[in-house]
Design a protein around this motif. Structure first.
Motif, short mmCIF file in Angstrom:
data_model
loop_
_atom_site.label_atom_id
_atom_site.label_comp_id
_atom_site.label_asym_id
_atom_site.label_seq_id
_atom_site.Cartn_x
_atom_site.Cartn_y
_atom_site.Cartn_z
N THR A 93 -43.18 -1.94 -23.70
CA THR A 93 -42.44 -1.88 -22.44
C THR A 93 -42.20 -3.27 -21.88
N ALA A 94 -43.17 -4.16 -22.02
CA ALA A 94 -42.98 -5.55 -21.59
C ALA A 94 -41.85 -6.18 -22.38
N LEU A 95 -41.80 -5.91 -23.68
CA LEU A 95 -40.74 -6.44 -24.53
C LEU A 95 -39.38 -5.89 -24.10
N TYR A 96 -39.34 -4.62 -23.75
CA TYR A 96 -38.10 -4.01 -23.26
C TYR A 96 -37.56 -4.78 -22.06
N TYR A 97 -38.43 -5.09 -21.08
CA TYR A 97 -37.98 -5.81 -19.89
C TYR A 97 -37.62 -7.25 -20.21
N ARG A 98 -38.36 -7.90 -21.10
CA ARG A 98 -38.02 -9.29 -21.49
C ARG A 98 -36.65 -9.32 -22.18
N ASN A 99 -36.35 -8.32 -22.99
CA ASN A 99 -35.04 -8.26 -23.63
C ASN A 99 -33.92 -8.04 -22.61
N THR A 119 -37.23 -17.40 -21.97
CA THR A 119 -37.36 -15.96 -22.20
C THR A 119 -37.56 -15.66 -23.68
N LEU A 120 -36.82 -16.35 -24.54
CA LEU A 120 -37.00 -16.16 -25.99
C LEU A 120 -38.42 -16.53 -26.42
N ASN A 121 -38.96 -17.58 -25.83
CA ASN A 121 -40.34 -17.98 -26.14
C ASN A 121 -41.31 -16.86 -25.76
N LYS A 122 -41.12 -16.29 -24.58
CA LYS A 122 -41.99 -15.19 -24.13
C LYS A 122 -41.83 -13.96 -25.02
N ILE A 123 -40.60 -13.70 -25.46
CA ILE A 123 -40.36 -12.58 -26.38
C ILE A 123 -41.08 -12.82 -27.69
N GLY A 124 -41.01 -14.06 -28.19
CA GLY A 124 -41.70 -14.40 -29.43
C GLY A 124 -43.20 -14.20 -29.32
N LEU A 125 -43.78 -14.59 -28.20
CA LEU A 125 -45.22 -14.41 -28.00
C LEU A 125 -45.58 -12.93 -27.94
N MET A 137 -41.15 -15.02 -35.18
CA MET A 137 -40.74 -16.34 -35.69
C MET A 137 -39.27 -16.60 -35.39
N THR A 138 -38.44 -15.59 -35.53
CA THR A 138 -37.01 -15.73 -35.25
C THR A 138 -36.78 -16.09 -33.78
N ALA A 139 -37.44 -15.37 -32.88
CA ALA A 139 -37.28 -15.64 -31.44
C ALA A 139 -37.81 -17.03 -31.09
N LEU A 140 -38.96 -17.40 -31.65
CA LEU A 140 -39.54 -18.71 -31.35
C LEU A 140 -38.69 -19.84 -31.93
#
Length: 161
Positions: A93-99, A119-125, A137-140
């Protein structure tokens, strides 16, 4: 309710209501109040009260800043939801909101900005915590590329990525 968020179009008229909603959410989660919603209403009353000579310009300035305020409040609301789910380790759910945040930031700011890189960094984490190493790795890598492009290779934020 998530579909309602998707249909949000940053209406100018509801800036003060969004401040009130943010205060309600912040209070519910024990965070500091925005306490600036009264400033939004006073800005509105002075912006529309101009004389005949610069009143159109004043209204245009207000509408522009109001749209930006409404957008920022909407993003803050999504961030608050994402952080709440991150704290409870509800990663999907956190990933859903970050996206959702990423999509809205790209619409508003453009593709390669510091905001989207953060935001991409947070998605990667988040993806790393979910065990999705390739996607993480792609997001980071994208976050790193954007940060290098915007800040330069030697910047502290770039090194941190």
């Amino acid at each position: 309710k998530d579909d309602e968020d998707e249909k949000q179009h940053y209406p100018i008229e509801s800036v003060q209501n969004q401040y009130i909603e943010m205060d309600r959410l912040r209070n519910a989660f024990g965070m500091a109040s925005t306490s600036s919603h009264s400033a939004a209403s006073s800005t509105y009353s002075t912006a529309g009260a101009g004389g005949s000579t610069g009143s159109n310009y004043s209204k245009m300035q207000y509408q522009s800043s109001s749209r930006e305020e409404a957008f920022m409040l909407y993003i803050q609301k999504l961030v608050l939801k994402a952080e709440t789910h991150e704290q409870s380790q509800n990663w999907p759910t956190a990933l859903y909101y970050r996206n959702k945040i990423l999509v809205k930031q790209r619409e508003w700011y453009g593709l390669d900005t510091i905001e989207t890189a953060d935001t991409l960094n947070k998605i990667g984490l988040l993806l790393t915590k979910m065990g999705e190493e390739f996607s993480a790795m792609t997001a980071l890598q994208e976050a790193l590329f954007i940060r290098q492009k915007c800040l330069g290779a030697g910047h502290d934020t770039v090194v941190e990525t």
